[in-house]
Design a protein around this motif. Structure first.
Motif, PDB file in Angstrom:
ATOM      1  N   MET A 118       3.142  45.780  45.499  1.00  0.00           N
ATOM      2  CA  MET A 118       4.442  46.383  45.772  1.00  0.00           C
ATOM      3  C   MET A 118       4.976  45.965  47.139  1.00  0.00           C
ATOM      4  N   THR A 136       0.102  47.596  49.512  1.00  0.00           N
ATOM      5  CA  THR A 136       0.342  48.733  48.630  1.00  0.00           C
ATOM      6  C   THR A 136       0.474  48.194  47.208  1.00  0.00           C
ATOM      7  N   GLU A 166       0.451  49.146  42.773  1.00  0.00           N
ATOM      8  CA  GLU A 166       0.616  50.156  41.721  1.00  0.00           C
ATOM      9  C   GLU A 166      -0.036  49.624  40.460  1.00  0.00           C
ATOM     10  N   SER A 175      -0.169  54.753  42.660  1.00  0.00           N
ATOM     11  CA  SER A 175       0.024  53.956  43.873  1.00  0.00           C
ATOM     12  C   SER A 175      -1.230  54.060  44.739  1.00  0.00           C
TER      13      SER A 175
END
Ligand SMILES: [Zn+2]
Length: 205
Positions: free
Chosen positions: A40, A50, A52, A61
């Motif tokens: 992400m 990050t 998901e 997440s």
């Protein structure tokens, strides 16, 4: 295989050779974690992305260490934010890719913005999609043509092996309206001039 971030490198080849710039929207594996994950964005902080879970719903997440990210051997060639068209020459409409995930094969959620501003979402097999640029869409010829009772268009293909070629359609022609010569199903013209010639031939039939 562990990836490292490297700036200025060319896009990674299809072979999972290891090095390559990681980009938001790529689907990767995370060492020790089940499932597949969408990148992400980098951070928070250095050495972390990050991610998901790469699925349609119930996405989780999480933060993953850069050193744990592993490129997939069969990673999809489209990613979130890409502008795509279904790869057939008559396709004129482009959509923006949202979530990409595996559903037997790789599939992508696509969003079209309709002329009235509403957004139409649909899903498509990634295999059928070709990434295009806004410039390609803007540059594609779409001409309204009219002569006598004939109302037609000259349209340039953006994708597929016909990209750059032209077809000519008229409301008076059956089916999809393609104007044909020589008994072919669709006559593709290599240039705008030859497309205009085909139109002229048609209106003088
Ligand atoms: Zn006609």
């Amino acid at each position: 295989m562990v990836l490292s971030a490297k700036t200025g490198a060319a896009q990674a080849p299809d072979t999972a050779s290891g090095d390559g710039v990681l980009r938001s929207g790529e689907i990767v594996a995370v060492e020790g974690w089940p499932g597949e994950w969408e990148l992400m964005g980098p951070g928070p902080g250095p050495g972390v992305w990050t991610v998901e879970s790469a699925r349609l719903e119930d996405r989780v997440s999480a933060q993953a260490a850069l050193s744990a990210l592993q490129r997939l051997a069969d990673a999809p060639h489209v990613r979130r934010g890409d502008l795509v068209m279904q790869s057939y020459p008559e396709q004129e409409r482009a959509a923006v890719v949202g979530a990409v995930f595996r559903l037997g094969q790789w599939v992508a959620v696509k969003s079209y913005t309709l002329p009235d501003g509403r957004v139409w979402r649909t899903m498509d097999a990634v295999d059928r999609l070709e990434v295009v640029t806004p410039e390609q869409l803007t540059a594609a010829v779409r001409l309204e043509v009219a002569r006598g009772t004939h109302r037609g268009r000259i349209v340039q293909a953006v994708v597929s092996s016909r990209a750059g070629q032209f077809r000519v359609v008229c409301r008076c022609a059956p089916g999809a309206g393609e104007i044909c010569r020589d008994g072919r199903k669709v006559t593709w013209c290599p240039s705008l001039t030859s497309a205009r010639d085909l139109w002229d031939w048609h209106v003088h039939q």
